[in-house]
Design a protein around this motif. Structure first.
Motif, PDB file in Angstrom:
ATOM      1  N   ASN B 251      56.939  39.594  43.374  1.00 35.23           N
ATOM      2  CA  ASN B 251      55.590  38.777  43.481  1.00 35.23           C
ATOM      3  C   ASN B 251      54.702  39.149  42.445  1.00 35.23           C
ATOM      4  OD1 ASN B 251      56.049  37.142  45.628  1.00 35.23           O
ATOM      5  ND2 ASN B 251      55.800  38.908  47.372  1.00 35.23           N
ATOM      6  N   GLN B 252      54.419  40.381  42.269  1.00 33.55           N
ATOM      7  CA  GLN B 252      53.657  40.656  41.192  1.00 33.55           C
ATOM      8  C   GLN B 252      54.055  39.984  39.769  1.00 33.55           C
ATOM      9  OE1 GLN B 252      51.650  44.669  41.340  1.00 33.55           O
ATOM     10  NE2 GLN B 252      52.799  45.003  43.185  1.00 33.55           N
ATOM     11  N   VAL B 255      52.829  36.612  39.588  1.00 39.86           N
ATOM     12  CA  VAL B 255      51.542  36.532  39.393  1.00 39.86           C
ATOM     13  C   VAL B 255      51.033  36.712  37.769  1.00 39.86           C
ATOM     14  CG1 VAL B 255      49.225  37.121  39.810  1.00 39.86           C
ATOM     15  CG2 VAL B 255      50.840  36.893  41.713  1.00 39.86           C
ATOM     16  N   GLU B 258      52.253  33.922  35.185  1.00 38.92           N
ATOM     17  CA  GLU B 258      51.576  32.767  35.781  1.00 38.92           C
ATOM     18  C   GLU B 258      50.115  32.889  34.864  1.00 38.92           C
ATOM     19  OE1 GLU B 258      51.819  30.577  39.567  1.00 38.92           O
ATOM     20  OE2 GLU B 258      49.788  30.756  39.504  1.00 38.92           O
ATOM     21  N   ARG B 259      49.597  33.897  34.987  1.00 37.27           N
ATOM     22  CA  ARG B 259      48.441  34.376  34.383  1.00 37.27           C
ATOM     23  C   ARG B 259      48.429  34.335  32.706  1.00 37.27           C
ATOM     24  NH1 ARG B 259      45.366  38.195  32.124  1.00 37.27           N
ATOM     25  NH2 ARG B 259      47.326  39.677  32.488  1.00 37.27           N
ATOM     26  N   GLY B 262      50.037  30.588  31.805  1.00 35.90           N
ATOM     27  CA  GLY B 262      49.154  29.407  32.066  1.00 35.90           C
ATOM     28  C   GLY B 262      50.174  28.454  32.641  1.00 35.90           C
ATOM     29  N   LYS B 263      51.393  28.523  33.091  1.00 38.93           N
ATOM     30  CA  LYS B 263      52.131  27.881  33.537  1.00 38.93           C
ATOM     31  C   LYS B 263      52.605  28.360  35.003  1.00 38.93           C
ATOM     32  CE  LYS B 263      54.377  27.626  29.270  1.00 38.93           C
ATOM     33  NZ  LYS B 263      53.510  26.790  28.693  1.00 38.93           N
ATOM     34  N   GLU B 264      52.942  27.219  35.845  1.00 39.16           N
ATOM     35  CA  GLU B 264      53.335  27.632  37.301  1.00 39.16           C
ATOM     36  C   GLU B 264      54.570  28.625  37.328  1.00 39.16           C
ATOM     37  OE1 GLU B 264      53.300  24.027  39.384  1.00 39.16           O
ATOM     38  OE2 GLU B 264      53.854  25.067  41.311  1.00 39.16           O
ATOM     39  N   ARG B 266      56.741  30.590  40.129  1.00 36.08           N
ATOM     40  CA  ARG B 266      56.862  30.839  41.519  1.00 36.08           C
ATOM     41  C   ARG B 266      57.963  31.883  41.827  1.00 36.08           C
ATOM     42  NH1 ARG B 266      54.880  27.187  44.683  1.00 36.08           N
ATOM     43  NH2 ARG B 266      54.510  29.206  45.601  1.00 36.08           N
TER      44      ARG B 266
ATOM     45  N   GLN D 240      45.750  29.285  40.845  1.00 39.10           N
ATOM     46  CA  GLN D 240      45.328  28.148  40.055  1.00 39.10           C
ATOM     47  C   GLN D 240      46.047  26.863  40.429  1.00 39.10           C
ATOM     48  OE1 GLN D 240      45.997  28.301  36.018  1.00 39.10           O
ATOM     49  NE2 GLN D 240      47.292  30.402  36.134  1.00 39.10           N
ATOM     50  N   PHE D 241      47.407  26.956  40.901  1.00 36.45           N
ATOM     51  CA  PHE D 241      48.266  25.854  41.082  1.00 36.45           C
ATOM     52  C   PHE D 241      48.138  25.677  42.453  1.00 36.45           C
ATOM     53  CE2 PHE D 241      49.955  27.810  37.271  1.00 36.45           C
ATOM     54  CZ  PHE D 241      50.118  26.823  36.393  1.00 36.45           C
ATOM     55  N   PHE D 246      51.753  35.301  48.843  1.00 40.52           N
ATOM     56  CA  PHE D 246      52.255  36.309  49.629  1.00 40.52           C
ATOM     57  C   PHE D 246      52.133  36.306  51.230  1.00 40.52           C
ATOM     58  CE2 PHE D 246      51.014  38.751  45.515  1.00 40.52           C
ATOM     59  CZ  PHE D 246      51.984  38.116  44.926  1.00 40.52           C
TER      60      PHE D 246
END
Lengths: 341, 341, 341, 341
Positions: B251-252, B255, B258-259, B262-264, B266, D240-241, D246
């Protein structure tokens, strides 16, 4: 370095994974070029090949079959080819040929190698019967398919009080029958390595019915055969492509058991579903490792050898060693399986 | 001979196959009796057990979980038990105890063995991190489940131009991540054995997008962690049962990626689906062989040992050897995987 | 209310799911009792039955086969039974009988119902050929198994330039061939509903080879047959249990195609794997709904009817309606499939 | 006729099967041309498209994702586009546009249609929540994946005496939770359609443990929420998306259950594996039929409509009808599921 790769012989899940791995390692780990010959040795002799870059092998890891194709080649054409092996290599500008194939292919590979072509082989067979490697890719997939079929057949057999005879691949070695029989919980397993007694199977089924287990699943390798005098058995008609028609051992054994038991015995001939389609994770990993090590061996100049799994390591073994004799199921492996019958 | 069997520790596909094989071999290969202790060592200490005959293990070969149950036991209760180990064996009239379990179980088994109880262990872990055996059953199934998930995620990632971060099991050893990452064609693999650089992952993804491959799948072992200073990372809250909540590395990392990208990106946390359900054919065969050899070892009086796969053979190795250190992924296996990133 | 339930006819994935659902709904939704007759109508006539509580149906949802068993019964024994139907119901103290079965079973159910026994039927057939219900459970599983086989065969056919003839179940109706052929991407589909022209198949294969697609998969229902004069075809030998031996249409068609095309054509006869094993999610849901509605119908006194899927609803339709004619594949469904050949 | 096709919205198994079917029917059933716009409406507006012939769609039937790609588009760009819809059609020379997508896509399709573009829609959603069609492709695959996960989790839960909370997709409609919960044998199912009482779940689990069934599986739709006052629950941080991080309902419910029960409760969030990868046979057939009928409707001039499954038929329904309201799970379907809890 310029690498030529080809796939030959029958289908086997994992071929594409090897091709992909060879290309990936050669292009990203080294600065090599790779060309792929089409339809096995045919492409090598006829000059049918294409360059393989990362895009060419994108998305093929999980795909069955081989993007390079595979076709039969008459043995004498190959023998002629061997005579001009070094010329062939020069003609295509390849520094090494990586043929991926079974016993026939590896024998041909050895011929080319002996004739002076730099060759690194990758063994392939769903039958797992190549000496000097603990396992071959494709085998795990074949066993998985056969096991899943037995899982399905077992519930039917049980609910409907039937004997199911499942014929799996394995003409000379019974590895698929052994392992899928164990994994599928077959009550009888017949292997090419040891002629079976129909009487034993009849007795096993009758004892099961007697103690309330009114069904049985028997797993038979296509190359299994009854012990002398154990049952009437004759080979079926052979077609122009060398295949036996319909009357395989599975079909004949089911008829025989039905006759002797007076109970319904149905044959299921799994056939080609065992050798196609997406490889299991195990086979993808093994195929990928074989491809990686083949490229590394080429760079180390270890020609005339093939990749082999030994324990958890991939090692390079002489082609000569691999093709001299078939790896059949040893007696102690059969004994392990007997208690789960 | 009277044999006691128990399963302890986390779930692992193949436990039932071992139990079945022990019973089959003991009852049909020898003339033994088998009793099964319920809920692991708890049943041994509290006297909860039941006889296991052929009917009791009928139909369980392909079933996940364990018919004997498994529960946690406080370490000091076990230590006390060890002191009276020979009495315990006498109390139940068992000539051997066959505990099936992971590192903790095998350590307990060794304690009991040292204290005088005849013990033959069977190693079990989906993580494949037990020394002295090439493979453990359960691992192949876990890798298969994770690979299938990655197969599914890859098409989605590709069509929708996403980065997928798949967290798989493996707290201390990255075997599942390594092999499912290779088999699933992951573009990045993060293992506990080697802290990862987020920069490297970012660069890899950007290069892929640059050459038109607008997606990436990254396979992360739950025990993987970023290199010092590579990203902000903190352990999540721990619940009363010792589990970390939600904020795992998968999960981390998603994140963080993504940051930075700048792309999704998951996350998919596969979790317990990897350790449950029907075992693969490979795991069924290995589990069955382990059960068979455990019984044979008991009859040969080879106590204080456990079954181990060495190449294609099942051998008996000292329990002491197995539990002294974790089997982690060696550097050369990581190198093989890198070229397929 | 006291409910009797039985399963009759051939195996079909989902039978256990119906039994479980009947028991769950009867015991938790109402305050009923349920007894299960063993081996179909045989148990009803011979008085073999057992009570079914929640424990009895625990863990069977995903299991193939039927925990109640199924066996053949001579038609005249059944006819005699019908005469004393009301007595039978009284004898067991059942307020309703829920027989789960195919056309034969439903015909018997209707006979019993006409004779005065309160009956609520549940239709079952992997062939999907029962009128008045949009679908039957078991069909989706059969189609899934056949499709997976075709997925595997396709890669082999392609890599090795072969024609594969896959014979699937469907003696009188071609639903399995139609849907698995469409889902598996077969290039030819032969159904019992429409005699096929071998010439058309030959032409299709030749055209494919001509445009570089050097393989073909042909899906044939076991009940398909060549158009008059299209090829030599004769039924095989029939065994004592009424099954045709070996020489099914799949085998004969492969021989014929090989002969005419001069190309390798291999038959694969899927057989019983299609009708056993764990049901798909679709079939489990449909089976569960059928069981639920059967119990509800019994409580509403809707006897002489069976459950039927109509759109998204489960409705009760007269047994009479269901068994008067077979539901075959209509012309417009065949037309939909043709463009994907 | 010249046909434009595009795929928009989230991933859904079966998209490629529709594309393939459109191309096959258009090219072999008629004499049409087909072009595919890339990345959904983006390709339509930006002029990114490519011709699709038989080769372009070869081998994609069983592949997840979409060969045409899919990307988000701001709503106002689409609105502008609608204003010049007839020009757009003229610009590409297309006689019809076949957009394949979910609610958003179909709304856009309706806008374009109202503005004068000839449009035939194909509905797509794994959530099955589009009105006027009995089912959408992708749903069966999603349910299958979730069911298989529950099959695996159940054996673990049982052997290790745990509560498993499985979160499946379904933000506004609970179809996946309903059907996978039924098929997977979940003991509790929580849907968006009906706020759940945590007390009821606690009671259910305690009753199960009391009668010796020391485990439970609870299936929760991501859009399910507790009844007012039933538990503390807050939405997680939104990235942002637009995705929640979580702290979905599955994770929070597991924590709450663990707290109240004093028993281990583990969450499993299935996530994107449900919407990717190879489609089931059911979804391939439905997708193929939808593609076929879309082309036929175009040839009949039935614009402003979309394909819909009604019973066993594919019919054309007005786009307007499809997008006015969501199809949620009705009370009577929930009631059917309750008895199997």
């Amino acid at each position: 370095m310029r690498i030529g790769v080809l796939t030959a012989g029958g289908d086997c899940p994992g071929l594409n994974a090897v091709i992909r791995s060879v290309v990936h390692r050669a292009l990203t780990g080294h600065d090599d070029e790779v060309i792929g010959f089409e339809d096995g040795f045919k492409g090598l002799l006829d000059g049918h090949f294409r360059p393989l870059d990362l895009n060419a092998v994108s998305g093929i890891l999980a795909r069955g079959g081989t993007i390079l194709g595979s076709a039969r080649l008459e043995r004498n054409r190959l023998r002629e080819a061997a005579e001009s092996a070094p010329d062939l290599a020069r003609q295509y500008g390849i520094d090494v040929l990586i043929p991926i194939g079974g016993e026939g292919t590896l024998t041909a590979a050895r011929m080319l190698s002996d004739a002076g072509m730099p060759v690194v082989g990758v063994p392939k067979t769903i039958d797992n019967d190549i000496s000097s490697t603990d396992r071959t890719f494709g085998f795990d997939t074949a066993v998985g398919v056969a096991t899943e079929a037995m899982d399905r057949l077992k519930t039917t057999a049980e609910s409907h009080q039937r004997v199911m005879v499942v014929e799996v691949m394995g003409r000379h070695a019974g590895w698929i029958a052994l392992e899928s029989g164990m994994a599928g919980g077959a009550h009888g397993i017949c292997l090419p390595e040891r002629p079976f007694q129909v009487d034993d199977l009849v007795k096993m089924v009758e004892e099961r019915f007697a103690r309330g287990k009114k069904f049985a699943v028997i797993c038979v390798a296509e190359g299994a055969h009854p012990a002398e005098g154990s049952m009437d058995y004759k080979k079926g008609e052979i077609d122009q492509f060398g295949h036996e028609r319909f009357q395989g051992i599975g079909n004949q054994l089911a008829v025989e058991l039905e006759r002797r038991l007076g109970k319904e015995a149905r044959p299921v001939i799994l056939g080609h579903v065992q050798r196609g389609g997406t490889p299991t994770a195990y086979d993808r990993v093994l195929a990928t490792r074989f491809g990686w090590h083949a490229v590394e061996a080429a760079h180390r100049g270890q020609f005339g050898r093939m990749t082999a799994l030994r324990g958890t390591n991939v090692e390079m073994v002489p082609l000569a060693e691999a093709v001299t004799q078939l790896k059949t199921v040893p007696e102690d492996r059969i004994r392990e399986a007997e208690s789960v019958f």
